[in-house]
Design a protein around this motif. Structure first.
Motif, PDB file in Angstrom:
ATOM      1  N   GLY A 221       0.846  -1.180   0.000  1.00 45.08           N
ATOM      2  CA  GLY A 221       0.000   0.000   0.000  1.00 45.08           C
ATOM      3  C   GLY A 221       0.884   1.232   0.000  1.00 45.08           C
ATOM      4  N   ALA A 222       0.434   2.280  -0.681  1.00 40.48           N
ATOM      5  CA  ALA A 222       1.234   3.499  -0.767  1.00 40.48           C
ATOM      6  C   ALA A 222       0.314   4.701  -0.901  1.00 40.48           C
ATOM      7  CB  ALA A 222       2.195   3.427  -1.956  1.00 40.48           C
ATOM      8  N   ARG A 223       0.871   5.878  -0.649  1.00 36.19           N
ATOM      9  CA  ARG A 223       0.102   7.106  -0.839  1.00 36.19           C
ATOM     10  C   ARG A 223       0.936   8.136  -1.574  1.00 36.19           C
ATOM     11  NH1 ARG A 223      -1.888  10.128   4.167  1.00 36.19           N
ATOM     12  NH2 ARG A 223      -1.532  11.944   2.848  1.00 36.19           N
ATOM     13  N   TYR A 224       0.238   8.921  -2.378  1.00 33.83           N
ATOM     14  CA  TYR A 224       0.866   9.935  -3.221  1.00 33.83           C
ATOM     15  C   TYR A 224       0.632  11.303  -2.626  1.00 33.83           C
ATOM     16  CZ  TYR A 224       1.649  12.850  -7.383  1.00 33.83           C
ATOM     17  OH  TYR A 224       2.090  13.813  -8.266  1.00 33.83           O
ATOM     18  N   ASP A 225       1.707  12.083  -2.503  1.00 35.18           N
ATOM     19  CA  ASP A 225       1.640  13.440  -1.959  1.00 35.18           C
ATOM     20  C   ASP A 225       1.443  14.420  -3.113  1.00 35.18           C
ATOM     21  OD1 ASP A 225       2.398  16.053  -0.956  1.00 35.18           O
ATOM     22  OD2 ASP A 225       3.223  15.027   0.784  1.00 35.18           O
TER      23      ASP A 225
END
Length: 235
Positions: A221-225
């Motif tokens: 899982g990852a998140r984009y800034d």
């Protein structure tokens, strides 16, 4: 002057039409070349760890403004005419600011994109992911959320929405409830919680889970800034 402009336009149209006819005539001759190029395209030989590194290296190029724009040539187009073997599957939000090929500096045939508001793992989405990891054998699956996600914001507010716009809210609410009352920004907390929750939902698929447990697939899982363009792992 108007008559002259019309004459120039007519000559351009005729020239372009002639080129199209020429290409059409060459079609049969070009077909064996295209087939041969496509036949050389093999499944990704990358390990799950190498596939993840390739994505993150591409994101570093993106944030550092040193883009390579790989796999966007005419040769690449011909390679992909008969088959595809992406090295990563990315479930991401449909937000126009989070296009995986751009933020990871990849090209045609590199990423199997599954995009839906809120990066939610509905049955249809999971089916698409199963197709990619089981039949296309992608060694990496990433669930990618992003900062200030409108779908997550709608779930946090949980207010009536017109039409079918609010259908994704129900899929995000369990994640919102997990972090309700925690310190910090409610939407920001829910974005990360939603990524982790959707990873859990994807892993309910036996096809995905079996490939992960065998070591053939890594699920992250990852998140984009939005402010910096940086992708950060959260699982």
């Amino acid at each position: 002057m108007e008559h002259s402009d019309k004459g120039i336009h007519r000559r351009r149209v005729l020239t372009f039409g002639g080129r199209l006819l020429g290409l059409a005539a060459l079609g049969p001759a070009l077909w064996p070349t295209r087939s041969a190029a496509a036949a050389t395209l093999a499944p990704s030989s990358l390990s799950p760890e190498e596939a993840l590194r390739r994505l993150l290296d591409g994101n570093q190029r993106f944030t550092g403004h040193q883009l390579e724009h790989p796999d966007q040539s005419e040769e690449r187009v011909l390679e992909l005419t008969q088959s595809q073997h992406p090295f990563a599957t990315v479930l991401s939000c449909a937000d126009s600011r989070v296009a995986a090929e751009i933020i990871f500096d990849q090209g045609l045939g590199d990423i199997f994109d599954v995009r839906v508001a809120g990066n939610i793992a509905t049955p249809e989405v999971v089916g698409s992911i199963e197709y990619a990891v089981e039949l296309l054998e992608t060694p990496l699956l990433m669930v990618l959320g992003h900062e200030r996600c409108g779908a997550v914001t709608a779930a946090v507010r949980n207010e009536p929405l017109p039409g079918d716009i609010g259908t994704f809210v129900q899929a995000i609410l369990p994640a919102v409830n997990q972090v309700k009352g925690q310190p910090g920004d409610a939407v920001d907390n829910a974005v990360t919680a939603n990524v982790r929750y959707q990873v859990e939902q994807v892993l309910r698929s036996s096809l995905v889970r079996d490939r992960q447990q065998s070591g053939q697939l890594q699920v992250v899982g990852a998140r984009y800034d939005l402010d910096t363009g940086t992708v950060t792992l959260v699982t």
